[in-house]
Scaffold this active site. Structure first.
Site, PDB file in Angstrom:
ATOM      1  N   TYR A   1      72.158 121.012  67.067  1.00 26.33           N
ATOM      2  CA  TYR A   1      71.321 119.837  66.780  1.00 26.33           C
ATOM      3  C   TYR A   1      70.823 119.222  68.093  1.00 26.33           C
ATOM      4  O   TYR A   1      71.617 118.825  68.951  1.00 26.33           O
ATOM      5  CB  TYR A   1      72.088 118.782  65.972  1.00 26.33           C
ATOM      6  CG  TYR A   1      72.474 119.199  64.562  1.00 26.33           C
ATOM      7  CD1 TYR A   1      71.964 120.348  63.961  1.00 26.33           C
ATOM      8  CD2 TYR A   1      73.360 118.430  63.807  1.00 26.33           C
ATOM      9  CE1 TYR A   1      72.329 120.717  62.673  1.00 26.33           C
ATOM     10  CE2 TYR A   1      73.723 118.804  62.512  1.00 26.33           C
ATOM     11  CZ  TYR A   1      73.208 119.951  61.963  1.00 26.33           C
ATOM     12  OH  TYR A   1      73.574 120.316  60.684  1.00 26.33           O
TER      13      TYR A   1
ATOM     14  N   TRP B   1      74.897 119.252  51.938  1.00 21.63           N
ATOM     15  CA  TRP B   1      73.865 118.681  52.824  1.00 21.63           C
ATOM     16  C   TRP B   1      72.516 118.446  52.131  1.00 21.63           C
ATOM     17  O   TRP B   1      72.233 119.021  51.090  1.00 21.63           O
ATOM     18  CB  TRP B   1      73.698 119.497  54.088  1.00 21.63           C
ATOM     19  CG  TRP B   1      73.326 120.955  54.032  1.00 21.63           C
ATOM     20  CD1 TRP B   1      74.196 122.008  53.990  1.00 21.63           C
ATOM     21  CD2 TRP B   1      72.010 121.542  54.081  1.00 21.63           C
ATOM     22  NE1 TRP B   1      73.509 123.192  54.007  1.00 21.63           N
ATOM     23  CE2 TRP B   1      72.162 122.936  54.068  1.00 21.63           C
ATOM     24  CE3 TRP B   1      70.725 121.011  54.151  1.00 21.63           C
ATOM     25  CZ2 TRP B   1      71.088 123.835  54.106  1.00 21.63           C
ATOM     26  CZ3 TRP B   1      69.633 121.898  54.194  1.00 21.63           C
ATOM     27  CH2 TRP B   1      69.827 123.281  54.172  1.00 21.63           C
TER      28      TRP B   1
ATOM     29  N   PRO C   1      71.109 115.683  50.544  1.00 21.33           N
ATOM     30  CA  PRO C   1      71.094 115.165  49.164  1.00 21.33           C
ATOM     31  C   PRO C   1      69.723 114.644  48.748  1.00 21.33           C
ATOM     32  O   PRO C   1      69.423 114.601  47.557  1.00 21.33           O
ATOM     33  CB  PRO C   1      72.129 114.032  49.202  1.00 21.33           C
ATOM     34  CG  PRO C   1      72.224 113.631  50.645  1.00 21.33           C
ATOM     35  CD  PRO C   1      72.011 114.902  51.411  1.00 21.33           C
TER      36      PRO C   1
ATOM     37  N   ALA D   1      66.867 116.070  49.875  1.00 21.66           N
ATOM     38  CA  ALA D   1      65.906 117.113  50.243  1.00 21.66           C
ATOM     39  C   ALA D   1      65.011 116.607  51.384  1.00 21.66           C
ATOM     40  O   ALA D   1      63.784 116.650  51.315  1.00 21.66           O
ATOM     41  CB  ALA D   1      65.086 117.548  49.028  1.00 21.66           C
TER      42      ALA D   1
HETATM   43  P1  NDP Z   1      68.793 113.919  53.389  1.00 21.35           P
HETATM   44  O1  NDP Z   1      68.215 114.976  52.533  1.00 21.35           O
HETATM   45  O2  NDP Z   1      69.467 112.789  52.690  1.00 21.35           O
HETATM   46  O3  NDP Z   1      67.619 113.365  54.330  1.00 21.35           O
HETATM   47  C1  NDP Z   1      67.863 112.282  55.201  1.00 21.35           C
HETATM   48  C2  NDP Z   1      66.542 111.694  55.649  1.00 21.35           C
HETATM   49  O4  NDP Z   1      65.843 111.148  54.525  1.00 21.35           O
HETATM   50  C3  NDP Z   1      66.759 110.529  56.589  1.00 21.35           C
HETATM   51  O5  NDP Z   1      66.945 110.939  57.912  1.00 21.35           O
HETATM   52  C4  NDP Z   1      65.493 109.721  56.382  1.00 21.35           C
HETATM   53  O6  NDP Z   1      64.421 110.346  57.092  1.00 21.35           O
HETATM   54  C5  NDP Z   1      65.272 109.892  54.887  1.00 21.35           C
HETATM   55  N1  NDP Z   1      65.995 108.853  54.117  1.00 21.35           N
HETATM   56  C6  NDP Z   1      67.334 108.703  53.997  1.00 21.35           C
HETATM   57  N2  NDP Z   1      67.635 107.678  53.198  1.00 21.35           N
HETATM   58  C7  NDP Z   1      66.466 107.161  52.791  1.00 21.35           C
HETATM   59  C8  NDP Z   1      66.148 106.081  51.947  1.00 21.35           C
HETATM   60  N3  NDP Z   1      67.092 105.352  51.357  1.00 21.35           N
HETATM   61  N4  NDP Z   1      64.830 105.807  51.721  1.00 21.35           N
HETATM   62  C9  NDP Z   1      63.872 106.548  52.315  1.00 21.35           C
HETATM   63  N5  NDP Z   1      64.115 107.596  53.143  1.00 21.35           N
HETATM   64  C10 NDP Z   1      65.420 107.899  53.374  1.00 21.35           C
HETATM   65  O7  NDP Z   1      69.879 114.512  54.374  1.00 21.35           O
HETATM   66  P2  NDP Z   1      69.684 115.432  55.696  1.00 21.35           P
HETATM   67  O8  NDP Z   1      68.677 116.485  55.469  1.00 21.35           O
HETATM   68  O9  NDP Z   1      69.540 114.529  56.864  1.00 21.35           O
HETATM   69  O10 NDP Z   1      71.104 116.134  55.730  1.00 21.35           O
HETATM   70  C11 NDP Z   1      72.294 115.321  55.860  1.00 21.35           C
HETATM   71  C12 NDP Z   1      73.240 115.972  56.823  1.00 21.35           C
HETATM   72  O11 NDP Z   1      73.650 117.246  56.316  1.00 21.35           O
HETATM   73  C13 NDP Z   1      72.677 116.299  58.214  1.00 21.35           C
HETATM   74  O12 NDP Z   1      72.645 115.197  59.058  1.00 21.35           O
HETATM   75  C14 NDP Z   1      73.645 117.352  58.689  1.00 21.35           C
HETATM   76  O13 NDP Z   1      74.836 116.719  59.133  1.00 21.35           O
HETATM   77  C15 NDP Z   1      73.922 118.118  57.394  1.00 21.35           C
HETATM   78  N6  NDP Z   1      73.068 119.324  57.331  1.00 21.35           N
HETATM   79  C16 NDP Z   1      73.675 120.549  57.410  1.00 21.35           C
HETATM   80  C17 NDP Z   1      72.952 121.710  57.378  1.00 21.35           C
HETATM   81  C18 NDP Z   1      73.650 123.019  57.477  1.00 21.35           C
HETATM   82  O14 NDP Z   1      72.988 124.049  57.615  1.00 21.35           O
HETATM   83  N7  NDP Z   1      74.960 123.057  57.422  1.00 21.35           N
HETATM   84  C19 NDP Z   1      71.478 121.698  57.253  1.00 21.35           C
HETATM   85  C20 NDP Z   1      70.925 120.368  57.144  1.00 21.35           C
HETATM   86  C21 NDP Z   1      71.708 119.246  57.157  1.00 21.35           C
HETATM   87  P3  NDP Z   1      63.106 109.575  57.620  1.00 21.35           P
HETATM   88  O15 NDP Z   1      63.379 108.096  57.566  1.00 21.35           O
HETATM   89  O16 NDP Z   1      62.881 110.091  58.975  1.00 21.35           O
HETATM   90  O17 NDP Z   1      62.033 110.013  56.672  1.00 21.35           O
END
Ligand code: NDP
Length: 320
Positions: A54, A209, A211, A213
């Site tokens: 990351y 991961w 949740p 999308a």
């Molecule tokens: P989400 O699908 O929940 O996306 C998170 C993003 O959505 C935020 O960074 C923000 O982005 C937006 N968001 C979050 N909450 C809200 C809200 N309430 N209202 C509006 N927009 C919102 O999770 P991630 O894709 O970030 O994945 C979570 C974790 O899972 C990662 O941090 C990582 O630790 C893990 N992961 C692991 C992987 C693997 O291959 N093992 C791959 C991917 C993730 P913004 O504000 O910029 O739009």
């Protein structure tokens, strides 16, 4: 906050956790990352997810700095990292789970995080070029050396996970205790079907991961791309393409009234839906600002509202 056992292991993880992919280093500096972690911690989160790759190591450095300043008792929180893609270009430094890479990668991660050990180390993707036996031995040795407490896989097939578990059993080695798969309303197959036997047969837990999308399931992309959103970040065009898929956007539109009837936001309903699956040990959330953390943590209150009737309404939109 409720805590769930990580599979058959004794480790108790908060059912909502917090990760650093995309955000740390791209959107959040150490100060903001610390604020988000503090907000999550205030809500009862004890598990913080990271990976070597990351932001090319910066995400671990930022989390390490934040942890130092937050000053929490080391025994009170769980930190993970993941290995596979590597930070350098050499043949034993990227896209591998061989022993040489893994044994060096853990030392680099510990130095960046400023920790003596990580609680969970994940093999971030399967490596068809290295015998599973070699990888299982290396992960076992990391644990024996006190650098890691538990290990897991991420996006391995059920057959690969079963092979690693059987290999560990045969040699009396530490077996993987968890898998880290994608799981959300648009991505269900693996967690609900492919892995079905792993939970009982091998006691595998899941740290799931994306949740939302990547934010799509907050509903924020219905009127285009907000300039301060993930889909607008340069270098993540490939992700924006996935987020802005018209069929998914149309389904999001149909999910909004269901959340409205529950009296919550679509983000909260989408996270709560993941929590409703008992095979999920923890839902790793992500956020680019503290207000999102606060909103998302309230998803716990929505779980009891997901009655069979509500679940059927949701399935009618996304398919089961
Ligand atoms: P989400 O699908 O929940 O996306 C998170 C993003 O959505 C935020 O960074 C923000 O982005 C937006 N968001 C979050 N909450 C809200 C809200 N309430 N209202 C509006 N927009 C919102 O999770 P991630 O894709 O970030 O994945 C979570 C974790 O899972 C990662 O941090 C990582 O630790 C893990 N992961 C692991 C992987 C693997 O291959 N093992 C791959 C991917 C993730 P913004 O504000 O910029 O739009």
């Amino acid at each position: 906050m409720n805590y769930r056992r990580l599979g058959r292991s004794g480790l108790q993880v908060s059912e909502l956790s917090f990760g650093s992919w995309v955000t740390y280093g791209n959107q959040l500096d150490e100060g903001l990352a610390r604020e988000c972690m503090a907000a999550a911690h205030d809500a009862g989160v004890n598990f913080f997810d990271n990976a070597e790759v990351y932001a090319k190591g910066r995400s671990e450095s930022i989390m390490g700095d934040a942890l130092r300043k937050l000053g929490w008792r080391r025994s009170s929180y769980i930190v993970s990292t993941k290995f596979f893609w590597g930070l350098y270009d050499g043949p034993n430094e990227k896209n591998t789970l061989n022993r040489k890479y893994l044994m060096q990668a853990i030392d680099g991660s510990l130095a960046r995080l400023g920790l003596d050990y990580v609680d969970i180390a994940f093999c971030h993707r399967p490596d068809p070029e290295t015998p599973v036996e070699e990888t299982v031995w290396a992960m076992h040795d990391m644990i024996a050396a006190g650098k890691v407490l538990y290990w897991g896989t991420s996006e391995w097939s059920a057959a690969e996970i079963a092979m690693a578990c059987e290999m560990a059993e045969r040699h009396h080695l530490h077996a993987p205790v968890t898998e880290q798969p994608q799981y959300n309303l648009f991505h269900r197959e693996r967690v609900e079907r492919e892995y079905a036997r792993l939970y009982e047969d091998f006691g595998i837990g899941t740290t799931t991961w994306s949740p939302l999308a990547s934010g799509l399931l907050s509903g924020k992309y219905r009127d285009g791309v907000p300039p301060d959103s993930r889909a607008a970040i340069s270098g993540f065009e490939w992700l924006a393409e996935r987020i802005l898929e018209p069929t998914k956007l149309a389904k999001v539109q149909l999910l909004v009234p269901i959340a409205h009837d529950l009296g919550c936001t679509l983000a909260q309903m989408s996270i709560a839906w993941c929590l409703a699956n008992p095979h999920v040990s923890t839902v790793i959330t992500g956020a680019s600002r503290p207000s999102q953390v606060v909103e998302n943590m309230k998803a716990q209150d929505v779980v009891p509202k997901l009655t069979p009737e509500v679940m059927a309404r949701i399935d009618a939109v996304v398919g089961s």
